[in-house]
Design a protein around this motif. Structure first.
Motif, short mmCIF file in Angstrom:
data_model
loop_
_atom_site.label_atom_id
_atom_site.label_comp_id
_atom_site.label_asym_id
_atom_site.label_seq_id
_atom_site.Cartn_x
_atom_site.Cartn_y
_atom_site.Cartn_z
N CYS A 113 37.38 39.68 27.64
CA CYS A 113 36.76 40.66 26.74
C CYS A 113 36.30 41.90 27.50
CB CYS A 113 35.58 40.05 25.99
SG CYS A 113 36.05 38.89 24.70
N LEU A 114 35.79 41.71 28.70
CA LEU A 114 35.25 42.83 29.48
C LEU A 114 36.32 43.64 30.22
CD1 LEU A 114 32.09 41.16 31.05
CD2 LEU A 114 32.16 42.88 29.23
N THR A 115 37.41 42.95 30.65
CA THR A 115 38.37 43.62 31.53
C THR A 115 39.83 43.50 31.09
OG1 THR A 115 38.71 41.68 32.93
CG2 THR A 115 36.88 43.15 33.51
N GLY A 116 40.12 42.61 30.15
CA GLY A 116 41.51 42.35 29.80
C GLY A 116 42.17 41.40 30.79
N ASP A 117 41.39 40.80 31.67
CA ASP A 117 41.89 39.91 32.71
C ASP A 117 41.03 38.64 32.73
OD1 ASP A 117 43.45 39.47 35.33
OD2 ASP A 117 41.37 39.31 35.99
N PRO A 118 41.64 37.46 32.77
CA PRO A 118 40.84 36.23 32.70
C PRO A 118 40.02 35.90 33.95
CG PRO A 118 43.16 35.71 32.94
CD PRO A 118 43.07 37.19 32.78
N ALA A 119 40.28 36.57 35.07
CA ALA A 119 39.60 36.22 36.32
C ALA A 119 38.57 37.24 36.80
CB ALA A 119 40.62 36.00 37.42
N SER A 120 38.79 38.51 36.55
CA SER A 120 37.98 39.57 37.18
C SER A 120 36.48 39.41 37.02
CB SER A 120 38.37 40.94 36.63
OG SER A 120 39.62 41.31 37.14
N ARG A 121 36.02 39.03 35.87
CA ARG A 121 34.58 38.86 35.63
C ARG A 121 34.21 37.41 35.33
NH1 ARG A 121 31.89 43.20 37.72
NH2 ARG A 121 33.41 44.86 37.60
N ASN A 122 35.12 36.50 35.61
CA ASN A 122 34.84 35.08 35.45
C ASN A 122 33.95 34.67 36.63
OD1 ASN A 122 34.94 32.25 35.63
ND2 ASN A 122 36.96 32.18 34.68
N PRO A 123 32.73 34.22 36.37
CA PRO A 123 31.83 33.91 37.49
C PRO A 123 32.38 32.83 38.41
CG PRO A 123 30.87 33.21 35.39
CD PRO A 123 32.10 33.99 35.07
N PHE A 124 33.16 31.90 37.91
CA PHE A 124 33.71 30.84 38.76
C PHE A 124 34.75 31.39 39.73
CE2 PHE A 124 32.13 28.79 34.93
CZ PHE A 124 31.23 27.90 35.50
N GLU A 125 35.58 32.31 39.27
CA GLU A 125 36.56 32.93 40.16
C GLU A 125 35.88 33.87 41.15
OE1 GLU A 125 39.42 31.89 40.65
OE2 GLU A 125 39.75 30.73 38.83
N ARG A 126 34.87 34.58 40.69
CA ARG A 126 34.15 35.49 41.59
C ARG A 126 33.44 34.70 42.69
NH1 ARG A 126 34.00 40.64 39.75
NH2 ARG A 126 32.07 41.20 40.82
N LEU A 127 32.81 33.58 42.32
CA LEU A 127 32.12 32.76 43.33
C LEU A 127 33.11 32.09 44.28
CD1 LEU A 127 29.34 31.18 41.10
CD2 LEU A 127 29.00 32.78 43.00
N ALA A 128 34.32 31.84 43.82
CA ALA A 128 35.34 31.26 44.70
C ALA A 128 36.01 32.32 45.57
CB ALA A 128 36.38 30.51 43.86
N GLY A 129 35.79 33.59 45.27
CA GLY A 129 36.37 34.69 46.03
C GLY A 129 37.64 35.20 45.38
N LEU A 130 37.52 36.28 44.63
CA LEU A 130 38.69 36.82 43.91
C LEU A 130 39.85 37.10 44.86
CD1 LEU A 130 37.12 39.37 41.39
CD2 LEU A 130 38.18 37.19 40.85
N LYS A 131 39.57 37.81 45.93
CA LYS A 131 40.63 38.21 46.86
C LYS A 131 41.27 36.99 47.51
CE LYS A 131 41.59 41.20 50.78
NZ LYS A 131 41.04 42.01 51.85
N ASP A 132 40.46 36.00 47.91
CA ASP A 132 41.01 34.79 48.53
C ASP A 132 41.94 34.05 47.57
OD1 ASP A 132 39.61 35.27 50.85
OD2 ASP A 132 38.09 33.75 50.50
N GLY A 133 41.66 34.14 46.27
CA GLY A 133 42.49 33.49 45.27
C GLY A 133 43.68 34.32 44.82
N GLY A 134 43.82 35.50 45.40
CA GLY A 134 44.95 36.37 45.05
C GLY A 134 44.72 37.20 43.81
N TYR A 135 43.46 37.32 43.39
CA TYR A 135 43.13 38.10 42.19
C TYR A 135 42.74 39.52 42.57
CZ TYR A 135 42.82 33.57 39.86
OH TYR A 135 43.09 32.33 39.35
N VAL A 136 42.96 40.42 41.64
CA VAL A 136 42.54 41.81 41.79
C VAL A 136 41.36 42.03 40.85
CG1 VAL A 136 43.24 44.22 41.45
CG2 VAL A 136 44.89 42.54 42.34
N GLU A 137 40.32 42.67 41.34
CA GLU A 137 39.17 42.94 40.48
C GLU A 137 39.48 44.13 39.58
OE1 GLU A 137 34.37 43.61 40.60
OE2 GLU A 137 35.45 43.25 42.46
#
Length: 155
Positions: free
Chosen positions: A107-131
């Motif tokens: 809802c906030l970004t159009g992306d399921p990971a960028s503002r997902n607190p679980f992905e952020r706490l796991a490290g977006l970049k380490d998981g291959g995600y782009v903020e």
């Protein structure tokens, strides 16, 4: 493996999340191997859901890719952090909370990971995600509708 990682292995076994991960791997016809930090890798996962390149259930990291996919230390650290989330959130309670995180992030970004607190706490970049930046919901909705319209229709 550290003492705390051993505690996590036992805790995720007792809270049934690792057993659930093993079951999902068996259903997905994955091949299992031991990984570092108390993790188990389930490679060659054949089920189309979820669409992620890798996902963790308890101490089991599942992937459609071959074992060499986990030669990336940053990715393994990311997935291990998810295994700690299962430990801290008493196992499978993580699933509904994670879904809420996906919805809020989308809802906030159009992306399921960028503002997902679980992905952020796991490290977006380490998981291959782009903020992705926060955007108006109308833009998210417009982007989603555009993607849905561009998909080929089933016969």
């Amino acid at each position: 493996m550290t003492g705390w990682q051993r505690v996590k292995v036992v805790g995720n076994f007792l809270n049934l999340s690792t057993l659930a991960g093993l079951l999902v791997g068996v259903i997905g016809r994955a091949s299992f191997s031991r990984g570092p930090r108390g993790l188990f890798f389930a490679n060659g996962y054949k089920v189309k859901f979820p669409v992620a390149s890798a996902f963790t259930i308890g101490n089991v990291v599942l992937s459609k890719h071959e074992r060499a996919y986990f030669d990336d230390d940053a990715l393994v650290r990311h997935e291990e952090r998810h295994s700690w989330q299962y430990f801290c959130l008493i196992g499978l309670l993580l699933w509904p909370l994670y879904v809420v995180g996906v919805v809020v992030s989308w809802c906030l970004t159009g992306d399921p990971a960028s503002r997902n607190p679980f992905e952020r706490l796991a490290g977006l970049k380490d998981g291959g995600y782009v903020e992705r930046p926060i955007q108006p919901f109308s833009q998210t909705l417009s982007q989603t509708l555009s993607v849905l319209r561009s998909r080929p229709k089933a016969p």
